[in-house]
Scaffold this active site. Sequence first.
Site, PDB file in Angstrom:
ATOM      1  N   THR A   7       0.825  -1.214   0.000  1.00 44.53           N
ATOM      2  CA  THR A   7       0.000   0.000   0.000  1.00 44.53           C
ATOM      3  C   THR A   7       0.860   1.265   0.000  1.00 44.53           C
ATOM      4  O   THR A   7       1.986   1.250   0.529  1.00 44.53           O
ATOM      5  CB  THR A   7      -0.906  -0.008   1.252  1.00 44.53           C
ATOM      6  OG1 THR A   7      -1.390   1.315   1.490  1.00 44.53           O
ATOM      7  CG2 THR A   7      -0.154  -0.426   2.514  1.00 44.53           C
ATOM      8  N   ASP A   8       0.311   2.339  -0.521  1.00 43.34           N
ATOM      9  CA  ASP A   8       1.017   3.632  -0.460  1.00 43.34           C
ATOM     10  C   ASP A   8       1.197   4.099   0.984  1.00 43.34           C
ATOM     11  O   ASP A   8       2.022   4.966   1.263  1.00 43.34           O
ATOM     12  CB  ASP A   8       0.286   4.702  -1.290  1.00 43.34           C
ATOM     13  CG  ASP A   8      -1.159   4.967  -0.867  1.00 43.34           C
ATOM     14  OD1 ASP A   8      -1.668   4.290   0.049  1.00 43.34           O
ATOM     15  OD2 ASP A   8      -1.786   5.868  -1.478  1.00 43.34           O
ATOM     16  N   GLU A   9       0.412   3.513   1.911  1.00 44.30           N
ATOM     17  CA  GLU A   9       0.455   4.000   3.297  1.00 44.30           C
ATOM     18  C   GLU A   9       1.794   3.697   3.984  1.00 44.30           C
ATOM     19  O   GLU A   9       2.093   4.281   5.014  1.00 44.30           O
ATOM     20  CB  GLU A   9      -0.724   3.423   4.093  1.00 44.30           C
ATOM     21  CG  GLU A   9      -2.034   3.791   3.432  1.00 44.30           C
ATOM     22  CD  GLU A   9      -3.280   3.490   4.243  1.00 44.30           C
ATOM     23  OE1 GLU A   9      -3.209   3.441   5.464  1.00 44.30           O
ATOM     24  OE2 GLU A   9      -4.335   3.312   3.609  1.00 44.30           O
ATOM     25  N   TYR A  38      -1.632  -0.492  11.116  1.00 42.98           N
ATOM     26  CA  TYR A  38      -1.846  -1.137   9.807  1.00 42.98           C
ATOM     27  C   TYR A  38      -0.648  -0.917   8.890  1.00 42.98           C
ATOM     28  O   TYR A  38      -0.058  -1.864   8.375  1.00 42.98           O
ATOM     29  CB  TYR A  38      -3.122  -0.590   9.149  1.00 42.98           C
ATOM     30  CG  TYR A  38      -3.211  -0.906   7.656  1.00 42.98           C
ATOM     31  CD1 TYR A  38      -3.367  -2.215   7.214  1.00 42.98           C
ATOM     32  CD2 TYR A  38      -3.121   0.111   6.703  1.00 42.98           C
ATOM     33  CE1 TYR A  38      -3.432  -2.510   5.853  1.00 42.98           C
ATOM     34  CE2 TYR A  38      -3.191  -0.179   5.341  1.00 42.98           C
ATOM     35  CZ  TYR A  38      -3.345  -1.486   4.922  1.00 42.98           C
ATOM     36  OH  TYR A  38      -3.393  -1.771   3.567  1.00 42.98           O
ATOM     37  N   LYS A  98       2.171  -3.536   7.381  1.00 43.76           N
ATOM     38  CA  LYS A  98       2.336  -3.746   5.934  1.00 43.76           C
ATOM     39  C   LYS A  98       3.786  -3.483   5.513  1.00 43.76           C
ATOM     40  O   LYS A  98       4.340  -4.198   4.677  1.00 43.76           O
ATOM     41  CB  LYS A  98       1.396  -2.831   5.140  1.00 43.76           C
ATOM     42  CG  LYS A  98      -0.071  -3.202   5.202  1.00 43.76           C
ATOM     43  CD  LYS A  98      -0.396  -4.558   4.591  1.00 43.76           C
ATOM     44  CE  LYS A  98      -0.230  -4.588   3.080  1.00 43.76           C
ATOM     45  NZ  LYS A  98      -0.626  -5.932   2.535  1.00 43.76           N
TER      46      LYS A  98
END
Length: 342
Positions: free
Chosen positions: A126-128, A150, A154
Amino acid sequence: MKNILVTGGAGFIGSTFVRRAIARHPDYKIVVLDKLTYAGNLDNLLPVKDAPQYAFERGDIADRATVRRVLETHEIDAIVNFAAESHVDRSVLDPHAFINTNSVGVYTLLDTARELGVQRFHQVSTDEVYGSIDEGHFREGDPLEPNSPYSASKASGDLMARAYYVTYGMHTTVTRGSNTFGPYQYPEKVIPFFVTEALDDRPLPLYGDGMQVRDWLYVDDHSDAIDTVLHKGAPGEIFNVGGESERHNIDVTRFLLQTLGKPESLIRYVEDRPGHDRRYALTNDKIRAELGWEPAHSFEDAMTETVRWYQQNDWWWRKIKTGEYLEYYKRQYAARLAETEK
Ligand code: NAD
Ligand code: TYD
């Protein structure tokens, strides 16, 4: 590649990938391994359940014996890992499951694959993992500064995939996708949550000032980017997958309400998410230049289609919005919404 294991294939993006892969690659066998957590849903796989090249296994990616059995039984050549605890707000309430699946689970998949000589491993990230950016766009080489349990869990998956490439020479690849929307998305994420709540004339709890920015990616585009990287990405490579559609949350909310013909009076500004990332933004330069992928859908067209899908498929979401979902809704929103009534 002939036999592909799709972990988390009963979830939102994984099931889209499975439905598309079965149509696109009739010569592949597609095996789904999914724990069927609250977010896993076999209804998402109904369109392919009778396809001869499809198989389903229920199990946990963090359970080595299960992973080994599935890899051996189906003679798997490649793994595409979608399995994750995927909702930021739930990770704020309780991070435990995030560490088990997103960190230990990725390690378990990688290490069992190494033991059995499965070379190909694609990690859906994810970009997060980059954290928040006020201006400009993240590139693949930028430091990882995740801010939520989260995104931290990741990021650990991304790093483990890298380590298995460098240390053991496994052919690992990673994609970092931006906020994804489309049919079959569990109605805790903002788009299906707001659409289904608005359909029932219920309040839409917008966090903080609603001026956070997300980059929106249609699920078919996200799925096709993963397919492209799986087939053409060089070992050890990481690719951003952005939708090239940055929007403020308030503007997305207004767009949804307009499309549904519902009033803006449904919007409630509520207490913010702790540690809320202000803006996510990626550049697609690398995947465009090296693999020729780009998003094929415009934000407005894909979002309108998506809204229509939820309007026409309430059989799919009404049965989800019961039981555990209502417990979660209460924990996350009851006090926040009550504040707005005062
Ligand atoms: P989702 O929550 O809809 O689906 C996750 C799936 O994984 C479910 O079917 C669940 O049952 C399964 N699962 C969870 N824990 C498992 C375990 N321990 N073992 C086996 N299966 C397990 O998630 P999604 O939105 O489809 O996201 C898929 C992937 O894409 C995730 O890795 C997520 O981090 C990533 N991603 C999502 C977005 C987004 O906007 N939704 C954006 C970028 C990246
Ligand atoms: P979400 O769909 O949870 O994705 P992510 O946190 O992974 O970006 O949320 C998207 C944006 O919408 C995010 O800025 C948080 C905001 N949001 C709300 O304002 N209210 C809500 O009820 C939810 C779920 C999200």
